[in-house]
Design an enzyme around this catalytic site. Structure first.
Site, mmCIF file in Angstrom:
data_model
loop_
_atom_site.group_PDB
_atom_site.id
_atom_site.type_symbol
_atom_site.label_atom_id
_atom_site.label_comp_id
_atom_site.label_asym_id
_atom_site.label_seq_id
_atom_site.Cartn_x
_atom_site.Cartn_y
_atom_site.Cartn_z
ATOM 1 N N ASP A 1 1.603 130.969 4.261
ATOM 2 C CA ASP A 1 1.309 129.966 3.221
ATOM 3 C C ASP A 1 2.073 128.774 3.656
ATOM 4 O OD1 ASP A 1 0.083 132.011 1.562
ATOM 5 O OD2 ASP A 1 2.026 132.468 0.519
ATOM 6 N N SER B 1 2.455 133.719 -9.221
ATOM 7 C CA SER B 1 3.040 134.845 -9.547
ATOM 8 C C SER B 1 4.666 134.851 -9.706
ATOM 9 C CB SER B 1 2.588 135.905 -8.813
ATOM 10 O OG SER B 1 2.720 135.971 -7.540
#
Length: 299
Positions: free
Chosen positions: A247, A16
């Site tokens: 992440d 994104s």
């Protein structure tokens, strides 16, 4: 396990554009506050983890979708710059790229995700990459893509005998068979509480020894090693932006495990990478290189 110099990792997940606002404080409902800065930076949990793993020395194959729009072009160019293979990242012509709307305030972040093209990472789309998955040392997946895709990936990896690391973020109910099929499950403490509602963390850790790893932010990561509960402590740093720390942790853990490192060593490596990641701006901006992580660990 044989230690490999450059393990192959497939990352199945979202990509994104992050729209990041920095402010002194978060607005209350119905309130307007003045922001200090605005940035657009590539993100998405899948793309973030792919970039982090590539910087840490893995040979990374991204499996995802973007929109046929300027954000999609920029996301793809960024992945290629970072050395991530994008053969399995196809544009979707009729939807926009995914976006994440992030407020950085009071030392933490609040995020609203609009999935866009990420909803088109379907089970059939993942199966098109079956041959690629079969040659990987580990597959890494998250939950900003359809639930049925996560379920199918767990089944497929089990069939192919390829280890699967599921980072269950954002949290949602996970079928029991998926938990049984994955090799590693890495919720944070809030996600774990939602996944296993009504159970204590200690109880659920004992249910999934050497499989369930609960991250606890500054405290570190906790797991049960078949004999006792172990907390692998984090490394203290001064945080600039916590976006992407989870992440980075998952990518580093996946990379270390795929190389054949032992669990405790892999978790220390992941903790150090995550700690370094919060010292820079943006989900990917602070993600460290292999040399930076090893340099800190060897001090």
């Amino acid at each position: 396990m044989k230690v490999m110099n450059k393990p192959k990792i497939a990352v199945i997940g979202s990509s994104s554009m992050d729209l990041v606002v920095t402010s002194n404080r978060r607005p209350l409902a119905g309130e307007t506050v003045l922001g200090e800065s605005f940035e657009t930076v590539p993100g998405g949990k899948g793309a973030n983890q792919a970039v982090a793993a590539a910087r840490l020395g893995a040979d990374v194959y991204m499996i995802g979708r973007v929109g046929d729009d300027p954000y999609g072009t920029e996301i793809l160019e960024n992945l290629k710059r970072e050395g991530v293979h994008t053969d399995h990242v196809e544009p979707v012509t009729h939807v926009r790229s995914g976006t994440a709307h992030i407020i950085l305030a009071e030392g933490d972040n609040s995020i609203v995700v609009v999935k866009g093209a990420n909803d088109h990472v379907t089970p059939d789309y993942v199966n098109q990459a079956r041959a690629r998955l079969a040659e990987c040392d580990l597959v890494l997946i998250q939950q900003e893509i359809p639930e049925e895709t996560v379920i199918e990936t767990a089944r497929l990896c089990k069939e192919l005998n390829v280890p699967l690391l599921l980072n269950p973020a954002p949290a949602r109910e996970i079928p029991e068979e998926v938990i049984e099929q994955v090799s590693y499950l890495t919720p944070n403490e809030h996600e774990a509480a939602q996944l296993f509602e009504g159970e204590t963390l200690s109880a659920i850790l004992k249910r999934f020894p050497n499989k369930l790893f609960i991250t606890e932010g500054k405290a570190g990561v906790r797991f049960f090693n078949n004999q006792e509960e172990v907390l692998v402590p984090s490394f203290p740093v001064e945080a600039v932006d916590t976006t992407g720390a989870g992440d980075t942790f998952n990518a580093a853990f996946a990379t270390a495990i795929a190389e054949g490192k032992l669990l405790f060593e892999s978790l220390r490596f992941a903790n150090q990478a995550a700690a370094l990641s919060v010292t820079g701006f943006g989900a990917q901006g602070g993600m460290p290189t292999r040399a930076e992580v090893e340099g800190e660990l060897n001090k």
